[in-house]
Design a protein around this motif. Structure first.
Motif, PDB file in Angstrom:
ATOM      1  N   ALA A 133       0.824  -1.218   0.000  1.00 16.65           N
ATOM      2  CA  ALA A 133       0.000   0.000   0.000  1.00 16.65           C
ATOM      3  C   ALA A 133       0.853   1.261   0.000  1.00 16.65           C
ATOM      4  O   ALA A 133       0.431   2.305  -0.514  1.00 16.65           O
ATOM      5  N   PHE A 134       2.060   1.181   0.544  1.00 19.64           N
ATOM      6  CA  PHE A 134       2.956   2.346   0.580  1.00 19.64           C
ATOM      7  C   PHE A 134       3.213   2.879  -0.824  1.00 19.64           C
ATOM      8  O   PHE A 134       3.403   4.090  -1.009  1.00 19.64           O
ATOM      9  N   ARG A 135       3.191   1.999  -1.821  1.00 18.86           N
ATOM     10  CA  ARG A 135       3.476   2.408  -3.198  1.00 18.86           C
ATOM     11  C   ARG A 135       2.401   3.354  -3.739  1.00 18.86           C
ATOM     12  O   ARG A 135       2.642   4.047  -4.741  1.00 18.86           O
ATOM     13  N   PHE A 136       1.247   3.411  -3.098  1.00 18.32           N
ATOM     14  CA  PHE A 136       0.123   4.217  -3.589  1.00 18.32           C
ATOM     15  C   PHE A 136      -0.009   5.547  -2.832  1.00 18.32           C
ATOM     16  O   PHE A 136      -0.980   6.265  -3.018  1.00 18.32           O
ATOM     17  N   ARG A 137       0.956   5.853  -1.994  1.00 22.61           N
ATOM     18  CA  ARG A 137       0.801   6.960  -1.033  1.00 22.61           C
ATOM     19  C   ARG A 137       0.619   8.324  -1.685  1.00 22.61           C
ATOM     20  O   ARG A 137       0.017   9.220  -1.094  1.00 22.61           O
ATOM     21  N   LYS A 138       1.109   8.529  -2.882  1.00 23.60           N
ATOM     22  CA  LYS A 138       1.038   9.845  -3.513  1.00 23.60           C
ATOM     23  C   LYS A 138      -0.158   9.992  -4.441  1.00 23.60           C
ATOM     24  O   LYS A 138      -0.346  11.045  -5.046  1.00 23.60           O
ATOM     25  N   TRP A 139      -0.955   8.965  -4.557  1.00 26.24           N
ATOM     26  CA  TRP A 139      -2.112   9.041  -5.444  1.00 26.24           C
ATOM     27  C   TRP A 139      -3.195   9.928  -4.839  1.00 26.24           C
ATOM     28  O   TRP A 139      -3.365   9.991  -3.616  1.00 26.24           O
ATOM     29  N   GLU A 140      -3.938  10.603  -5.696  1.00 29.26           N
ATOM     30  CA  GLU A 140      -5.047  11.424  -5.211  1.00 29.26           C
ATOM     31  C   GLU A 140      -6.256  10.545  -4.921  1.00 29.26           C
ATOM     32  O   GLU A 140      -6.354   9.396  -5.381  1.00 29.26           O
ATOM     33  N   ALA A 141      -7.189  11.078  -4.147  1.00 24.22           N
ATOM     34  CA  ALA A 141      -8.261  10.273  -3.563  1.00 24.22           C
ATOM     35  C   ALA A 141      -9.109   9.568  -4.616  1.00 24.22           C
ATOM     36  O   ALA A 141      -9.428   8.378  -4.483  1.00 24.22           O
ATOM     37  N   ARG A 142      -9.496  10.265  -5.661  1.00 30.14           N
ATOM     38  CA  ARG A 142     -10.390   9.669  -6.660  1.00 30.14           C
ATOM     39  C   ARG A 142      -9.739   8.451  -7.327  1.00 30.14           C
ATOM     40  O   ARG A 142     -10.387   7.419  -7.542  1.00 30.14           O
ATOM     41  N   ARG A 143      -8.453   8.567  -7.630  1.00 26.71           N
ATOM     42  CA  ARG A 143      -7.748   7.449  -8.259  1.00 26.71           C
ATOM     43  C   ARG A 143      -7.631   6.266  -7.300  1.00 26.71           C
ATOM     44  O   ARG A 143      -7.784   5.106  -7.696  1.00 26.71           O
ATOM     45  N   LEU A 144      -7.363   6.549  -6.037  1.00 35.01           N
ATOM     46  CA  LEU A 144      -7.287   5.485  -5.038  1.00 35.01           C
ATOM     47  C   LEU A 144      -8.613   4.741  -4.928  1.00 35.01           C
ATOM     48  O   LEU A 144      -8.639   3.505  -4.835  1.00 35.01           O
ATOM     49  N   ILE A 145      -9.712   5.473  -4.932  1.00 33.58           N
ATOM     50  CA  ILE A 145     -11.030   4.843  -4.818  1.00 33.58           C
ATOM     51  C   ILE A 145     -11.312   3.956  -6.028  1.00 33.58           C
ATOM     52  O   ILE A 145     -11.798   2.821  -5.887  1.00 33.58           O
TER      53      ILE A 145
END
Length: 417
Positions: A133-145
């Motif tokens: 999950a650390f690899r996704f830390r810089k993604w913005e909220a909409r993309r994460l969802i």
């Protein structure tokens, strides 16, 4: 985070209190697994389902708690992970090394928990998935969802295909003319072994400690199996937690109308789907193959809907009652969630296993919920008393000290009390 007077800000109280409710809610389901054979958690047919009252207790837990509190805890783990990363970056520290040290020590705690205390550990799972999950830390909220929902859906599809194939093959056992009849009978025979496993568990956990330890060591790969089985559920939930922290949902910054809208949108369909899945199991007389399909696949969409709705309702409740004695105690339980989670395992295994009070398999489902209430009261009592004097829960302090490679200050300064 504190204000100028040394008080925790409302943002963190919201997260802490939600974590407190989650760790308490997890016990509401885990207590079945502490007190009964493992398969009793999945199907009352395996154990503890002899009466209509037992079935009602199972339905109560399945519809309201099963997977929802664990889901909320996973979401909050993702949010807390991102909070710590943000703090490290704000302090000019290297978040990568801090994060991976924390996950490495959490994995060690999880393995110790599994081997020496209780088979139902989730800490090793969280540590392993947290590294990804650390690899996704810089993604913005909409993309994460979007990615979270996509990965979650993929997990449900794959699990449904795998266990659904078993169900389809097993159904062919009833038709001697079917070319799959022999294979279906073989699947049925494998699941029939569960009854023997239940008997073996009763003997094992009513006995002394060393045979239990031997059994865990003989099944040393189980924590890795848990990672494989749960990866496509746990990672999406952590990503959702990161997204909902980023967009302010978990910190209570949305409007009351928006939280109510989320709760009303997802709670009714989620509860309806979960109730239907429960009814299908009851209609099948809690057949083990049906129960496994329901537990691992069919119930997943409803669980996710209800988890998000619960999160919205909890934010509303916490925001309304912030400053109350109850929320202060629940938030303290959340700040000491690591200590409460492992501490609960120690207390409950001592109560139920043969090297303690030896109550394994002897307490009914409704009575277990009363015991759960007693443990909740203990969590709320000790957590607040401890954190009034100390900065961290005992295991939180140990984890922080190990991860940072230095003993952390434990006592609160007089001005912060």
């Amino acid at each position: 985070m504190t204000d100028d007077n040394g008080n925790r800000t409302e943002r963190l109280i919201t997260l802490d209190a939600m974590r407190g409710f989650a760790v308490m809610g997890i016990l509401a389901m885990n207590i079945i697994a502490f007190a009964m054979p493992e398969m009793a958690y999945v199907s009352p047919r395996a154990y503890g389902g002899e009466t209509a009252s037992d079935i009602a207790a199972w339905a109560f837990g399945f519809i309201l708690f099963d997977g929802k509190m664990r889901g909320l805890f996973s979401i909050l783990f993702g949010a807390s992970m991102l909070l710590i990363i943000d703090r490290a970056e704000a302090a000019g520290q290297e978040p990568r090394s801090i994060h991976y040290r924390r996950m490495a020590w959490l994995a060690i705690f999880g393995l110790c928990h599994y081997y020496f205390i209780w088979w139902g550990d989730i800490l090793f799972l969280y540590a392993t998935v947290g590294c990804v999950a650390f690899r996704f830390r810089k993604w913005e909220a909409r993309r994460l969802i979007k990615w979270a929902l996509g990965l979650f859906t993929l997990g449900v599809v794959l699990t449904s295909l795998f266990f659904g194939a078993q169900l389809a093959v097993a159904s062919a056992a009833d038709d001697p003319a079917s070319p799959m009849a022999e294979a279906g009978q073989s699947v049925r025979e494998e699941y029939a072994k569960i009854d023997g496993e239940v008997t073996a568990e009763l003997a094992l956990f009513r006995g002394p400690y060393l045979p239990i330890l031997d059994e865990r060591l003989d099944n040393a790969v189980n924590p890795l199996v848990m990672v494989v089985m749960s990866f496509l559920e746990t990672l999406p939930l952590m990503l959702l937690g990161m997204a909902l922290f980023r967009n302010g949902f978990l910190t209570g910054t949305w409007s009351t109308h928006d939280y109510r809208r989320i709760a009303l949108r997802w709670l009714p369909p989620g509860m309806a789907l979960t109730a239907v899945v429960g009814w299908l199991q009851w209609r099948a007389d809690f057949d083990y193959i049906v129960a496994v399909n329901a537990f691992l696949a069919w119930a997943a969409p409803g669980r996710l809907m209800m988890t998000i709705a619960y999160a919205a309702l909890l934010v509303l409740a916490i925001r309304r009652a912030v400053g109350s004695a109850l929320i202060a105690r629940v938030a303290a339980a959340g700040r000491a969630a690591f200590s409460n989670y492992l501490g609960t395992s120690i207390v409950m295994t001592t109560v139920f296993y043969g090297y303690g009070l030896g109550l394994f398999g002897d307490v009914g489902r409704w009575t277990l919920y009363l015991m759960c209430l007693a443990m909740w009261a203990f969590m709320l009592l000790w957590s607040k008393l401890w954190l009034d004097r100390f900065r961290y829960g005992p295991l939180e302090w140990l984890w922080r000290s190990l991860a940072r490679g230095a003993v952390q200050p434990m006592l609160k300064a007089p001005s912060a009390q």
